[in-house]
Design a protein around this motif. Structure first.
Motif, PDB file in Angstrom:
ATOM      1  N   HIS A   1       4.657  12.814 -13.108  1.00 13.32           N
ATOM      2  CA  HIS A   1       4.885  12.585 -14.538  1.00 13.32           C
ATOM      3  C   HIS A   1       3.781  13.216 -15.378  1.00 13.32           C
ATOM      4  O   HIS A   1       4.048  13.956 -16.339  1.00 13.32           O
ATOM      5  CB  HIS A   1       4.951  11.081 -14.807  1.00 13.32           C
ATOM      6  N   ILE A   2       2.545  12.931 -15.015  1.00  8.95           N
ATOM      7  CA  ILE A   2       1.407  13.411 -15.803  1.00  8.95           C
ATOM      8  C   ILE A   2       1.369  14.942 -15.814  1.00  8.95           C
ATOM      9  O   ILE A   2       1.201  15.566 -16.856  1.00  8.95           O
ATOM     10  CB  ILE A   2       0.098  12.820 -15.225  1.00  8.95           C
TER      11      ILE A   2
ATOM     12  N   MET B   1       2.566   3.909 -16.539  1.00  3.20           N
ATOM     13  CA  MET B   1       2.519   4.915 -15.464  1.00  3.20           C
ATOM     14  C   MET B   1       1.098   5.385 -15.226  1.00  3.20           C
ATOM     15  O   MET B   1       0.844   6.548 -14.939  1.00  3.20           O
ATOM     16  CB  MET B   1       3.387   6.121 -15.848  1.00  3.20           C
TER      17      MET B   1
ATOM     18  N   ALA C   1       3.537   9.056 -10.327  1.00  4.68           N
ATOM     19  CA  ALA C   1       2.771   9.049 -11.572  1.00  4.68           C
ATOM     20  C   ALA C   1       2.102  10.408 -11.768  1.00  4.68           C
ATOM     21  O   ALA C   1       2.040  10.933 -12.893  1.00  4.68           O
ATOM     22  CB  ALA C   1       1.729   7.930 -11.543  1.00  4.68           C
ATOM     23  N   ASP C   2       1.635  10.980 -10.676  1.00  4.15           N
ATOM     24  CA  ASP C   2       1.029  12.310 -10.725  1.00  4.15           C
ATOM     25  C   ASP C   2       2.049  13.354 -11.195  1.00  4.15           C
ATOM     26  O   ASP C   2       1.734  14.232 -12.003  1.00  4.15           O
ATOM     27  CB  ASP C   2       0.511  12.675  -9.326  1.00  4.15           C
TER      28      ASP C   2
ATOM     29  N   SER D   1       4.028   5.534  -5.578  1.00  3.29           N
ATOM     30  CA  SER D   1       3.877   5.425  -7.039  1.00  3.29           C
ATOM     31  C   SER D   1       2.799   6.386  -7.536  1.00  3.29           C
ATOM     32  O   SER D   1       2.935   7.013  -8.595  1.00  3.29           O
ATOM     33  CB  SER D   1       3.485   3.988  -7.417  1.00  3.29           C
ATOM     34  N   TRP D   2       1.745   6.505  -6.772  1.00  4.31           N
ATOM     35  CA  TRP D   2       0.656   7.419  -7.135  1.00  4.31           C
ATOM     36  C   TRP D   2       1.175   8.852  -7.248  1.00  4.31           C
ATOM     37  O   TRP D   2       0.882   9.555  -8.203  1.00  4.31           O
ATOM     38  CB  TRP D   2      -0.451   7.316  -6.075  1.00  4.31           C
TER      39      TRP D   2
ATOM     40  N   PHE E   1      -3.056   3.302  -9.062  1.00  8.86           N
ATOM     41  CA  PHE E   1      -2.637   3.538  -7.677  1.00  8.86           C
ATOM     42  C   PHE E   1      -3.630   4.387  -6.882  1.00  8.86           C
ATOM     43  O   PHE E   1      -3.476   4.554  -5.690  1.00  8.86           O
ATOM     44  CB  PHE E   1      -1.273   4.237  -7.663  1.00  8.86           C
ATOM     45  N   GLU E   2      -4.612   4.916  -7.584  1.00 15.58           N
ATOM     46  CA  GLU E   2      -5.479   5.904  -6.928  1.00 15.58           C
ATOM     47  C   GLU E   2      -6.257   5.332  -5.747  1.00 15.58           C
ATOM     48  O   GLU E   2      -6.777   6.085  -4.917  1.00 15.58           O
ATOM     49  CB  GLU E   2      -6.455   6.505  -7.945  1.00 15.58           C
ATOM     50  N   TYR E   3      -6.337   4.023  -5.668  1.00 12.18           N
ATOM     51  CA  TYR E   3      -7.073   3.419  -4.545  1.00 12.18           C
ATOM     52  C   TYR E   3      -6.506   3.853  -3.197  1.00 12.18           C
ATOM     53  O   TYR E   3      -7.202   3.832  -2.180  1.00 12.18           O
ATOM     54  CB  TYR E   3      -7.045   1.888  -4.656  1.00 12.18           C
ATOM     55  N   VAL E   4      -5.243   4.252  -3.189  1.00  6.70           N
ATOM     56  CA  VAL E   4      -4.622   4.635  -1.910  1.00  6.70           C
ATOM     57  C   VAL E   4      -5.278   5.862  -1.277  1.00  6.70           C
ATOM     58  O   VAL E   4      -5.108   6.122  -0.087  1.00  6.70           O
ATOM     59  CB  VAL E   4      -3.102   4.887  -2.058  1.00  6.70           C
TER      60      VAL E   4
ATOM     61  N   LYS F   1      -1.824   6.457 -13.554  1.00  8.88           N
ATOM     62  CA  LYS F   1      -2.060   6.936 -12.196  1.00  8.88           C
ATOM     63  C   LYS F   1      -3.222   6.189 -11.547  1.00  8.88           C
ATOM     64  O   LYS F   1      -3.230   5.922 -10.349  1.00  8.88           O
ATOM     65  CB  LYS F   1      -2.375   8.433 -12.285  1.00  8.88           C
TER      66      LYS F   1
ATOM     67  N   ASP G   1       2.503   1.780  -3.296  1.00  6.21           N
ATOM     68  CA  ASP G   1       1.496   2.266  -4.247  1.00  6.21           C
ATOM     69  C   ASP G   1       1.195   3.743  -4.013  1.00  6.21           C
ATOM     70  O   ASP G   1       0.935   4.496  -4.955  1.00  6.21           O
ATOM     71  CB  ASP G   1       0.209   1.433  -4.133  1.00  6.21           C
ATOM     72  N   TYR G   2       1.237   4.149  -2.743  1.00  2.00           N
ATOM     73  CA  TYR G   2       1.037   5.578  -2.455  1.00  2.00           C
ATOM     74  C   TYR G   2       2.141   6.403  -3.133  1.00  2.00           C
ATOM     75  O   TYR G   2       1.861   7.398  -3.814  1.00  2.00           O
ATOM     76  CB  TYR G   2       1.046   5.846  -0.948  1.00  2.00           C
TER      77      TYR G   2
ATOM     78  N   ASN H   1      -7.838  -2.549   4.171  1.00  2.00           N
ATOM     79  CA  ASN H   1      -6.745  -3.531   4.194  1.00  2.00           C
ATOM     80  C   ASN H   1      -6.282  -3.922   5.597  1.00  2.00           C
ATOM     81  O   ASN H   1      -5.135  -4.330   5.788  1.00  2.00           O
ATOM     82  CB  ASN H   1      -5.547  -3.019   3.367  1.00  2.00           C
TER      83      ASN H   1
ATOM     84  N   ASN I   1       0.831  -1.208   0.000  1.00  2.00           N
ATOM     85  CA  ASN I   1       0.000   0.000   0.000  1.00  2.00           C
ATOM     86  C   ASN I   1       0.865   1.257   0.000  1.00  2.00           C
ATOM     87  O   ASN I   1       0.592   2.216  -0.719  1.00  2.00           O
ATOM     88  CB  ASN I   1      -0.912   0.043   1.236  1.00  2.00           C
TER      89      ASN I   1
ATOM     90  N   ILE J   1       8.545   3.647  -8.967  1.00  8.73           N
ATOM     91  CA  ILE J   1       7.347   2.850  -9.264  1.00  8.73           C
ATOM     92  C   ILE J   1       7.729   1.391  -9.513  1.00  8.73           C
ATOM     93  O   ILE J   1       7.065   0.481  -9.033  1.00  8.73           O
ATOM     94  CB  ILE J   1       6.587   3.442 -10.474  1.00  8.73           C
TER      95      ILE J   1
ATOM     96  N   PHE K   1      -7.614   5.488   1.805  1.00  9.38           N
ATOM     97  CA  PHE K   1      -7.081   5.289   3.156  1.00  9.38           C
ATOM     98  C   PHE K   1      -7.116   6.576   3.985  1.00  9.38           C
ATOM     99  O   PHE K   1      -6.873   6.535   5.178  1.00  9.38           O
ATOM    100  CB  PHE K   1      -5.637   4.733   3.079  1.00  9.38           C
TER     101      PHE K   1
END
Lengths: 269, 269, 269, 269
Positions: free
Chosen positions: A152-153, B1, A149-150, A145-146, B6-9, B3, A142-143, D21, A139, A253, B12
């Motif tokens: 990068h975009i 990549m 990725a943000d 990575s999020w 990963f957005e599920y994070v 996004k 992934d946070y 989770n 988790n 990532i 939380f």
């Protein structure tokens, strides 16, 4: 003026202990930094001075506070990851949040002049913070990575957008319209065909953001020492191992980063 | 990549909305300010520069943030009271806390030089914050009374303590022993008989702390205007009513203050 | 099998203390009671047996648990209001919720046969509960008004709906269509013109729901006592004052109820 | 009677979503079961009827509610473990707690007579519940181990205690004094030397408590079917695979149980 008569008000403080054995992330964002960037004439789409200042503040946070395993920053935001076993301030959420943002904010003003030499700070900026818990290491990855990725975009978009504005003379609205509905490939193509820019050659700091980790570094200093049986002082090189906060601009990532630095998220950390 | 993967994070993030119709208090304290005060040579027991700087920062917080009805400060702490009907940032606790402490911290460094002219700031200070809810206006008044009673008790102690150290030459440990178990009356007596000090004549700011409230003030400015049918410009006084944050050093434990300023805690505020 | 090795897991229990000085409301609802009502052949739109059983359970909850000032029920729901100064179980939310719903649920099965003489209970029902805090007495009154207004709206609808189905022979879908978009006045008119029913004459329990309050009642019992100087025992009436949970079916939206029973929400209660 | 005027009170409901989770544990305990056991003449130290009734209720809870992976019970308590990926009722803590305890409580009364044939239920019992989150599977196993170790310690103590009272004629206070400060080995020795009891031969249900898991079982039923081309009906055995809640009385502290049933805590469960 008996204080005790009023002390009952302390009972209204709620407990905000973070669940044990979870990674604790505090993320901060600049408050109204769009306006702040304009007023302080930040270079678009990326201002090296501003990015380096952010990282300087984040380093200070990591050094001054306890149990931060890794930090990740981009644009006007920074995330700090506290160790899952951390017992700092009994894991009270308010302590984590307020110590991070206040240390960051005071550092921002304190170190401003080191990065913005010709640009005076016009007013003290604010930052907004939040805290999030992640029960598993996956988790947490992934946070991070999020957020990358943000980065990068946003950076790809901003790079094209400002090229269209700065080089092609489009108005912001025209540039926005031009990019409406385009995919990553389209944006790369515009950059390449119209501006002869290969996005992959753009600086890593812009494309990947900044990762802060702890690293052992050997510091070599020179000391003058008078050895026994010698009459003159001699210069001697002394090597000391120190733990420093080091910035990296790499992909986090994929698995490679975590395989290279397994100690960052080690279970017993 | 992508996004989105990963957005599920984001799920939380916990909701931390403050209960509606409660007064929201954010209190901040300087982090390790004992050490900070020593390193920056704060005058003991009270340093006017430090107290005025704290108040300057608190004023900035009240002006920059929304819905703060009143603030109270003493020593290295400040409490900010948000209106019970406030809907600022949907009443999210983390927003209130982090905006207050970050704005305060950046202001502390920003305005430092206005108060500490000869004393350079050595490092960026940190602040710790917490949030507490008070369901009734009486609870809130009792909270503020608690802080002001605390100011009184600490300041009386510190005033005698530092007299014993600075004037009578006691060591800190000796001064502490001397004051062990003394009541307020005993401390007043020591001040009077040994140092010829009437505690009640000590500055109000030290004894009562600082209350910050909003007040309408008339600002008179002079403008040069060319009236119709006149050939020359004329200087005209223009009076404008502005709302400003004003510091007071008065008792807020008794009823008088609240009777004088009923609008501060008015039910519909 | 050292227990201590595992005891660390207790630290994962979060504190759920309710904010002091707030009214604490626990509301419960029957789980899947639409199906439950059908399977146990509840009379439509109101089944007296079911309503009285609900009230019997709520009375048990008030008697067994502590600090409940008032309760209000309608349909398959009941709300319990704990005193704002209650310190029962240190105001832990989970304690309030689970004690209420478990006592209610076990009572529902226990007392079932007293109300449903010819109808056997087919399976044990479930209830769902929630807890809500109200900082002011006005908020609490508004909460109770909200539930009673809900009772009125639902009961008026259901009364017409079931008349259309039971007397006019409409299918449920037809009845629903007929009532689509009608206002209260329209529904009253249908009841009056088509079924000769004056809604205001419908039983108060259906229209207002049930309010449970504590009342002192004089209980007169007959005891046989042998008085001194008498040879025979004599029957004597003994009056004892007891506090009982009493059901009312009255309006609690207007001021009259609260003026008549000021002690229910008295500040020091 | 406009409901909308009061609907604002809904905003006072706090969000109590459980962190994603994490394993969600709801544990319930009988309220005042010491008194309850005495009044219903429970056999000491263990009453089979009471233990089996508890398990019957727990089975009902597992069947009626969703996403319960495993349950563990001993004495008057039961713990229910919801799957870490469960999205039942959006993971709202109050829903989990109140559904568990209300279903358990109503089942307790409903099934009472199946276990206590000669003993009438005198009043409806209450249960208290709490919710705890465990981020890792190891934490969860340690939680269950904690409860089973607790079962062992209590049962060993109670077994000796009641032998001393029932067989040796000690008063409860004398028995308590006798056991003061004894270790497990001492208690085993008393049982063996004074009462000829080998504790390890005591029933597993007393020593280990009850584990409830889901198991596929083949149910063989006989159906009468008239096959084509036949004139007579024939009895045919039909095998159907069903998932049932099965009670076990085994060790869950060691690894063996989890190796045998890996699907219970499977990551994707």
């Amino acid at each position: 003026m008996a204080k005790s008569k009023f002390e009952y008000v302390r009972d209204f403080e709620a407990d905000d202990t973070c669940l044990p054995n979870c990674w604790i992330v505090v993320r901060l964002d600049g408050r109204n930094f769009h306006r702040f960037a304009e007023q302080h004439e930040f270079k678009k789409p990326n201002d090296d001075r501003a990015l380096h200042l952010m990282t300087r503040c984040a380093q200070t946070v990591m050094q001054e506070l306890e149990d931060i395993a890794i930090a990740y920053g981009q644009s006007d935001e920074y995330s700090f990851v506290f160790k899952r076993k951390s017992k700092w301030f009994k894991r009270r959420a308010s302590k984590f949040m307020t110590h991070v943002v206040s240390q960051f904010a005071s550092s921002y003003v304190f170190y401003w002049k080191d990065y913005f030499k010709d640009q005076q700070l016009l007013y003290p900026p604010g930052f907004d913070g939040r805290i999030v818990l992640y029960p598993s290491t996956q988790n947490l990855k992934d946070y991070l990575s999020w957020r990358q990725a943000d980065c990068h975009i946003n950076n790809l978009y901003n790079t094209v957008f400002w090229m269209l504005v700065q080089r092609s003379g489009l108005t912001p609205v025209q540039a926005q319209d031009r990019l409406q509905g385009t995919l990553a490939g389209d944006k790369n193509e515009i950059l390449f065909s119209e501006f002869n820019i290969n996005y992959n050659n753009e600086p890593l700091m812009y494309r990947k953001g900044t990762v802060l980790i702890w690293q052992k570094v050997n510091e070599v200093t020179t000391k003058k020492i008078k050895l026994p049986k010698e009459t003159e002082e001699q210069e001697i090189e002394v090597t000391r191992t120190r733990t420093k906060v080091v910035p990296l601009h790499c992909d986090i990532i994929g698995d490679q980063f975590w395989e290279e630095y397994p100690e960052i998220l080690a279970e017993d950390s």
